[in-house]
Scaffold this motif. Structure first.
Motif, PDB file in Angstrom:
ATOM      1  N   GLY A 179       0.797  -1.229   0.000  1.00 52.37           N
ATOM      2  CA  GLY A 179       0.000   0.000   0.000  1.00 52.37           C
ATOM      3  C   GLY A 179       0.827   1.275   0.000  1.00 52.37           C
ATOM      4  N   GLU A 180       2.157   1.133  -0.081  1.00 51.63           N
ATOM      5  CA  GLU A 180       3.035   2.310  -0.104  1.00 51.63           C
ATOM      6  C   GLU A 180       3.283   2.694  -1.569  1.00 51.63           C
ATOM      7  N   LYS A 181       2.248   3.281  -2.180  1.00 51.18           N
ATOM      8  CA  LYS A 181       2.236   3.520  -3.617  1.00 51.18           C
ATOM      9  C   LYS A 181       3.285   4.537  -4.073  1.00 51.18           C
ATOM     10  N   GLN A 182       3.495   5.582  -3.292  1.00 52.37           N
ATOM     11  CA  GLN A 182       4.478   6.588  -3.689  1.00 52.37           C
ATOM     12  C   GLN A 182       5.886   5.996  -3.705  1.00 52.37           C
ATOM     13  N   LYS A 183       6.193   5.161  -2.728  1.00 54.65           N
ATOM     14  CA  LYS A 183       7.506   4.508  -2.707  1.00 54.65           C
ATOM     15  C   LYS A 183       7.632   3.584  -3.915  1.00 54.65           C
ATOM     16  N   ALA A 184       6.557   2.882  -4.216  1.00 46.93           N
ATOM     17  CA  ALA A 184       6.563   1.996  -5.380  1.00 46.93           C
ATOM     18  C   ALA A 184       6.867   2.794  -6.647  1.00 46.93           C
ATOM     19  N   LEU A 185       6.225   3.957  -6.790  1.00 42.76           N
ATOM     20  CA  LEU A 185       6.455   4.802  -7.963  1.00 42.76           C
ATOM     21  C   LEU A 185       7.903   5.259  -8.060  1.00 42.76           C
ATOM     22  N   GLU A 186       8.505   5.566  -6.925  1.00 46.59           N
ATOM     23  CA  GLU A 186       9.909   5.997  -6.922  1.00 46.59           C
ATOM     24  C   GLU A 186      10.800   4.920  -7.521  1.00 46.59           C
ATOM     25  N   TYR A 187      10.586   3.684  -7.096  1.00 47.68           N
ATOM     26  CA  TYR A 187      11.431   2.591  -7.583  1.00 47.68           C
ATOM     27  C   TYR A 187      11.126   2.246  -9.042  1.00 47.68           C
ATOM     28  N   TYR A 188       9.844   2.280  -9.422  1.00 51.32           N
ATOM     29  CA  TYR A 188       9.498   2.024 -10.831  1.00 51.32           C
ATOM     30  C   TYR A 188      10.084   3.113 -11.736  1.00 51.32           C
ATOM     31  N   THR A 189      10.062   4.360 -11.263  1.00 53.06           N
ATOM     32  CA  THR A 189      10.617   5.460 -12.055  1.00 53.06           C
ATOM     33  C   THR A 189      12.115   5.278 -12.256  1.00 53.06           C
ATOM     34  N   HIS A 190      12.800   4.855 -11.202  1.00 51.83           N
ATOM     35  CA  HIS A 190      14.240   4.591 -11.317  1.00 51.83           C
ATOM     36  C   HIS A 190      14.491   3.455 -12.303  1.00 51.83           C
ATOM     37  N   SER A 191      13.651   2.428 -12.249  1.00 54.54           N
ATOM     38  CA  SER A 191      13.768   1.311 -13.184  1.00 54.54           C
ATOM     39  C   SER A 191      13.571   1.783 -14.620  1.00 54.54           C
ATOM     40  N   LEU A 192      12.616   2.669 -14.812  1.00 55.74           N
ATOM     41  CA  LEU A 192      12.345   3.205 -16.151  1.00 55.74           C
ATOM     42  C   LEU A 192      13.574   3.937 -16.696  1.00 55.74           C
ATOM     43  N   LEU A 193      14.186   4.759 -15.854  1.00 49.62           N
ATOM     44  CA  LEU A 193      15.368   5.517 -16.278  1.00 49.62           C
ATOM     45  C   LEU A 193      16.522   4.585 -16.637  1.00 49.62           C
ATOM     46  N   LEU A 194      16.719   3.549 -15.817  1.00 47.82           N
ATOM     47  CA  LEU A 194      17.780   2.580 -16.101  1.00 47.82           C
ATOM     48  C   LEU A 194      17.510   1.826 -17.404  1.00 47.82           C
ATOM     49  N   SER A 195      16.248   1.434 -17.613  1.00 47.45           N
ATOM     50  CA  SER A 195      15.871   0.697 -18.825  1.00 47.45           C
ATOM     51  C   SER A 195      16.171   1.517 -20.069  1.00 47.45           C
ATOM     52  N   ARG A 196      15.887   2.802 -19.995  1.00 48.30           N
ATOM     53  CA  ARG A 196      16.172   3.684 -21.133  1.00 48.30           C
ATOM     54  C   ARG A 196      17.678   3.887 -21.309  1.00 48.30           C
ATOM     55  N   LEU A 197      18.388   3.921 -20.192  1.00 49.42           N
ATOM     56  CA  LEU A 197      19.840   4.105 -20.251  1.00 49.42           C
ATOM     57  C   LEU A 197      20.512   2.947 -20.990  1.00 49.42           C
ATOM     58  N   ILE A 198      20.067   1.726 -20.711  1.00 49.19           N
ATOM     59  CA  ILE A 198      20.681   0.554 -21.348  1.00 49.19           C
ATOM     60  C   ILE A 198      19.890   0.098 -22.579  1.00 49.19           C
ATOM     61  N   MET A 199      18.888   0.895 -22.955  1.00 52.85           N
ATOM     62  CA  MET A 199      18.075   0.637 -24.148  1.00 52.85           C
ATOM     63  C   MET A 199      17.412  -0.743 -24.119  1.00 52.85           C
ATOM     64  N   ASN A 200      16.885  -1.099 -22.937  1.00 45.29           N
ATOM     65  CA  ASN A 200      16.146  -2.347 -22.782  1.00 45.29           C
ATOM     66  C   ASN A 200      14.653  -2.029 -22.914  1.00 45.29           C
ATOM     67  N   SER A 201      14.150  -2.162 -24.121  1.00 44.82           N
ATOM     68  CA  SER A 201      12.772  -1.755 -24.413  1.00 44.82           C
ATOM     69  C   SER A 201      11.736  -2.580 -23.674  1.00 44.82           C
ATOM     70  N   GLU A 202      12.011  -3.868 -23.506  1.00 42.94           N
ATOM     71  CA  GLU A 202      11.056  -4.733 -22.816  1.00 42.94           C
ATOM     72  C   GLU A 202      10.897  -4.303 -21.354  1.00 42.94           C
TER      73      GLU A 202
END
Length: 292
Positions: A179-202
């Motif tokens: 239920g800690e949605k804001q914390k979840a968003l923080e980690y998903y956002t970091h994951s998104l940035l990393l995925s784009r950095l290494i060009m992992n589209s999936e």
């Protein structure tokens, strides 16, 4: 004889990769008496691992466990710590698939000190994540977080961005479930940035999908819509580049999940804004899914 055993193993491995597991078994079994003839117990233990993997692929989990157990005994006897750790993890994976999570944990945790001794740090980070997954499945979310966090720290130490990304997603998923949605968003956002950095589209598409889900639960429907539309665009683009029918089917299943979320979200938006055309977009999305 060394050349013959090596060739038999390679042929078996090719058949296994092609999905012809019975053929793979035939060649692996041919190599066993050759290892025994020269007293190569390590080689024999390694073949037992391969045979166990084939039986596991065939769904014969108990048979797989029998071979893994024989492998473990042999590799421990000859002091092959790497092979021992690998076998322990294979045994754990089978128990996990059988739903025997506590047994799985027992074997995974036995392999950790071996991996630390071998300084196999990326593999250690992977197993830490796997242990976290087992704890999460058992409903022990705080324990899962503990192992995911250890995996994240180790992944950053060895600069394994792929493994770091996996840990970030898993941590986010636990926070979302807690239920800690804001914390979840923080980690998903970091994951998104990393995925784009290494060009992992999936991984990028997955992060966006997960972010959309969290934002929807928070009532941020418009932001959720933007995320899921970008995610679907990425997945559809990836699907067009896949030659293998098996993989295309897998992507089709993923697309269905994403589209179901998308259509539900559009209809939710339609209820709050009936004149904004969200129902039309939902209808178009349904037609697109039916044409896959």
């Amino acid at each position: 004889m060394r050349g013959e055993t090596a060739t038999l193993i390679k042929i078996g491995a090719v058949y296994s990769a092609l999905g012809e597991q019975q053929k793979a078994l035939e060649y692996y079994n041919q190599s066993l008496p050759l290892f025994r003839a020269v007293g190569d117990r390590r080689g024999e233990g390694t073949i037992f691992i391969r045979i166990g993997q084939v039986y596991s692929e065939l769904g014969k989990k108990q048979k797989a466990l029998e071979y893994y157990s024989q492998s473990l005994s042999l590799l421990q006897a000859v002091g092959d710590r790497q092979g021992e750790a690998y076998t322990l993890n294979n045994i754990a994976a089978v128990y996990s698939e059988l739903g025997e999570k506590q047994k799985a944990l027992k074997y995974y945790t036995q392999s950790l000190p071996l991996l630390q001794e071998l300084k196999a740090r990326i593999y250690e980070a992977t197993i830490l994540t796997t242990i976290g997954l087992v704890y999460s499945e058992l409903g022990e979310k705080q324990k899962a977080l503990e192992y995911y966090t250890r995996s994240l720290s180790l992944s950053r130490t060895v600069r394994s961005i792929e493994q770091e990304n996996i840990a970030l997603n898993n941590i986010a998923a636990v926070y979302s479930e807690l239920g800690e949605k804001q914390k979840a968003l923080e980690y998903y956002t970091h994951s998104l940035l990393l995925s784009r950095l290494i060009m992992n589209s999936e991984q990028e598409a997955l992060a966006l999908f997960n972010m959309a889900s969290v934002k929807r639960s928070l009532g941020n429907l418009t932001e959720a819509l933007n995320d899921i539309e970008v995610s679907i665009k990425i997945i559809e683009n990836l699907r067009t580049k896949i030659i293998s029918q098996k993989l295309r089917t897998s992507y089709f299943a993923t697309l269905q999940d994403y589209y179901e979320f998308y259509i539900d979200l559009l209809m939710q938006l339609h209820k709050t804004n009936p004149n904004s055309g969200y129902d039309v977009k939902a209808s178009e999305a349904r037609k697109r899914v039916s044409n896959f």
